[in-house]
Write an enzyme that holds these catalytic residues in place. Structure first.
Site, PDB file in Angstrom:
ATOM      1  CB  THR A 205      -0.997   0.246   1.127  1.00  0.00           C
ATOM      2  OG1 THR A 205      -1.851  -0.926   0.953  1.00  0.00           O
ATOM      3  CG2 THR A 205      -1.379   1.152   1.198  1.00  0.00           C
ATOM      4  NE  ARG A 233     -10.291  -5.703   3.461  1.00  0.00           N
ATOM      5  CZ  ARG A 233      -9.253  -4.999   3.399  1.00  0.00           C
ATOM      6  NH1 ARG A 233      -8.865  -4.498   2.626  1.00  0.00           N
ATOM      7  NH2 ARG A 233      -8.682  -5.015   4.720  1.00  0.00           N
ATOM      8  CB  VAL A 234     -13.609  -1.389   1.185  1.00  0.00           C
ATOM      9  CG1 VAL A 234     -13.342   0.060   1.404  1.00  0.00           C
ATOM     10  CG2 VAL A 234     -15.353  -1.293   0.259  1.00  0.00           C
ATOM     11  N   GLY A 235     -11.055  -2.232   2.503  1.00  0.00           N
ATOM     12  CA  GLY A 235      -9.952  -1.506   3.631  1.00  0.00           C
ATOM     13  C   GLY A 235      -9.872  -0.427   4.234  1.00  0.00           C
ATOM     14  CG  ASP A 236      -6.607   0.705   6.490  1.00  0.00           C
ATOM     15  OD1 ASP A 236      -6.363  -0.433   5.380  1.00  0.00           O
ATOM     16  OD2 ASP A 236      -5.759   1.252   7.102  1.00  0.00           O
ATOM     17  CB  THR A 256       0.431   0.691   4.980  1.00  0.00           C
ATOM     18  OG1 THR A 256       0.122  -0.568   4.350  1.00  0.00           O
ATOM     19  CG2 THR A 256       1.930   0.965   6.027  1.00  0.00           C
ATOM     20  N   GLY A 257      -1.491  -1.589   6.258  1.00  0.00           N
ATOM     21  CA  GLY A 257      -1.293  -3.181   7.816  1.00  0.00           C
ATOM     22  C   GLY A 257      -3.129  -2.879   7.240  1.00  0.00           C
ATOM     23  N   GLY A 259      -6.056  -3.968   7.410  1.00  0.00           N
ATOM     24  CA  GLY A 259      -6.721  -2.786   7.182  1.00  0.00           C
ATOM     25  C   GLY A 259      -8.303  -2.861   8.709  1.00  0.00           C
TER      26      GLY A 259
HETATM   27  N1  ASP Z   1      -4.194  -1.563   4.539  1.00  0.00           N
HETATM   28  C1  ASP Z   1      -4.510  -2.962   3.687  1.00  0.00           C
HETATM   29  C2  ASP Z   1      -5.961  -2.598   3.556  1.00  0.00           C
HETATM   30  O1  ASP Z   1      -6.205  -3.462   4.555  1.00  0.00           O
HETATM   31  C3  ASP Z   1      -3.606  -3.487   3.225  1.00  0.00           C
HETATM   32  C4  ASP Z   1      -2.318  -2.491   3.195  1.00  0.00           C
HETATM   33  O2  ASP Z   1      -1.492  -1.653   3.947  1.00  0.00           O
HETATM   34  O3  ASP Z   1      -0.821  -3.835   3.300  1.00  0.00           O
HETATM   35  O4  ASP Z   1      -6.314  -2.685   2.520  1.00  0.00           O
END
Ligand code: ASP
Length: 338
Positions: A205, A233-236, A256-257, A259
């Site tokens: 990300t 699915r939608v992330g953060d 990032t991480g 979500g």
């Molecule tokens: N945060 C992102 C999500 O969950 C993925 C990522 O940052 O690795 O969509």
């Protein structure tokens, strides 16, 4: 007479605040995703490729600031470069969904009036961050999704591509591994507190935060989300306050991480709230939040800039692709935790 004195004082105060704002130090921090990134898992050539793309992106963003441009333009410029690189999980190089396609999320926010724009689940927009910015600047809305967001991209005359433009072999192999793992377990959405897949299958990300000469803070994040995501699915990343946030009273954050954790713990907003209401330094607040997130199983990282121009990064994983550039200094680039 009294009126004239008051007007004189007001004019001087205005001049003083403008002069102070005009002298704000400019700076930018970017990230290219956090996760299991260890020295043994990378060849020197791969490491060099990541480092040079990060340097290019942070330098381009910084150049905008050095020329007197806005932090909004700086974060956009940096993120577009990272979206166009196949190395990162955003734009070209985005991870695959369960169905073998790509669905992209992005958000951008400015800290003076807290205007924000975001898109989720777009499949044909070459640079989702440009679409997020168009949502902020040319619509009354904050978040547009799927087909509607793509229709808006057409109206805004943004560059559209076939979904296969985002394909890369590396991400395709990650999907194959994920699909194999899924034959043993039900779908990702059923899993509660631990990510089904190792974070390195998603890592990449991208995001940027910056402060310009007028003291404007901006944040931007763009991602393909998580490998084998399903059911829309939608992330953060596109959720304001979760993966992206900017407020001139406190700080700007891009995350990032994993979500789902960043959404539930409102990571970006929580860091800035601690700065604003608890008077904490942004770096202290970010360390606290990332430590607390780790304690509940949420892995990832954040980049932060505060209203005085302090730049920092914070991760609770083995690594995070990242770079920063402070006023008058060269770019600093890092990948591994230590
Ligand atoms: N945060 C992102 C999500 O969950 C993925 C990522 O940052 O690795 O969509």
């Amino acid at each position: 007479m009294k009126h004239k004195t008051l007007a004189f004082i007001a004019a001087n105060l205005l001049w003083l605040s403008q002069a102070q704002a005009a002298s704000a130090p400019v700076g930018i921090v970017i990230h290219g995703g956090a996760g299991t990134i260890s020295r043994d898992s990378m060849t020197p050539a791969q490491q060099k490729a990541y480092e040079s793309t990060l340097k290019h992106a942070v330098d381009q963003g910084y150049e905008v600031l050095a020329q007197g441009g806005s932090s909004l333009d700086a974060v956009s410029a940096a993120v577009v470069i990272l979206e166009d690189s196949p190395l990162f999980n955003a734009g070209k190089g985005a991870v695959y969904t369960y169905d073998g396609t790509h669905e992209l999320d992005a958000a951008i926010m400015r800290g003076d009036n807290r205007a924000a724009g975001a898109v989720a689940g777009v499949k044909t927009v070459k640079n989702p961050i440009k679409l997020a910015r168009a949502v902020m600047e040319h619509s009354e809305h904050v978040l547009l999704t799927g087909a509607g967001a793509e229709q808006f991209a057409k109206v805004q005359q943004l560059e559209l591509v076939d979904n296969s433009y985002f394909d890369t072999e590396f991400r395709y192999q990650a999907l194959q591994k994920a699909l194999k793992a899924l034959t043993k377990t039900p779908h990702q959405a059923n899993l509660r507190l631990s990510p089904l897949f190792p974070l390195e299958w998603n890592v990449g990300t991208v995001g940027a935060v910056a402060i310009d000469k007028n003291g404007l803070l901006s944040a931007a994040t763009s991602t393909g989300g998580m490998t084998a995501k399903r059911f829309g699915r939608v992330g953060d990343a596109p959720l304001i306050g979760a993966g992206t946030f900017a407020d001139n009273h406190s700080c700007a954050v891009s995350a990032t991480g994993h979500g789902e954790f960043f959404i539930r713990y409102q990571v970006a907003g929580d860091i800035c709230a601690r700065v604003r209401y608890q008077g904490k330094k942004a770096a202290v607040a970010a360390d606290e939040v990332m430590q607390e997130l780790k304690e509940v199983g949420g892995l990832g990282g954040v980049i932060v800039v505060d209203q005085k121009g302090a730049l920092s990064w914070h991760l609770n994983t083995e690594g995070m692709y990242r770079a920063k550039r402070e006023q008058g200094k060269d770019a600093e680039i890092a990948i591994f935790k230590d």
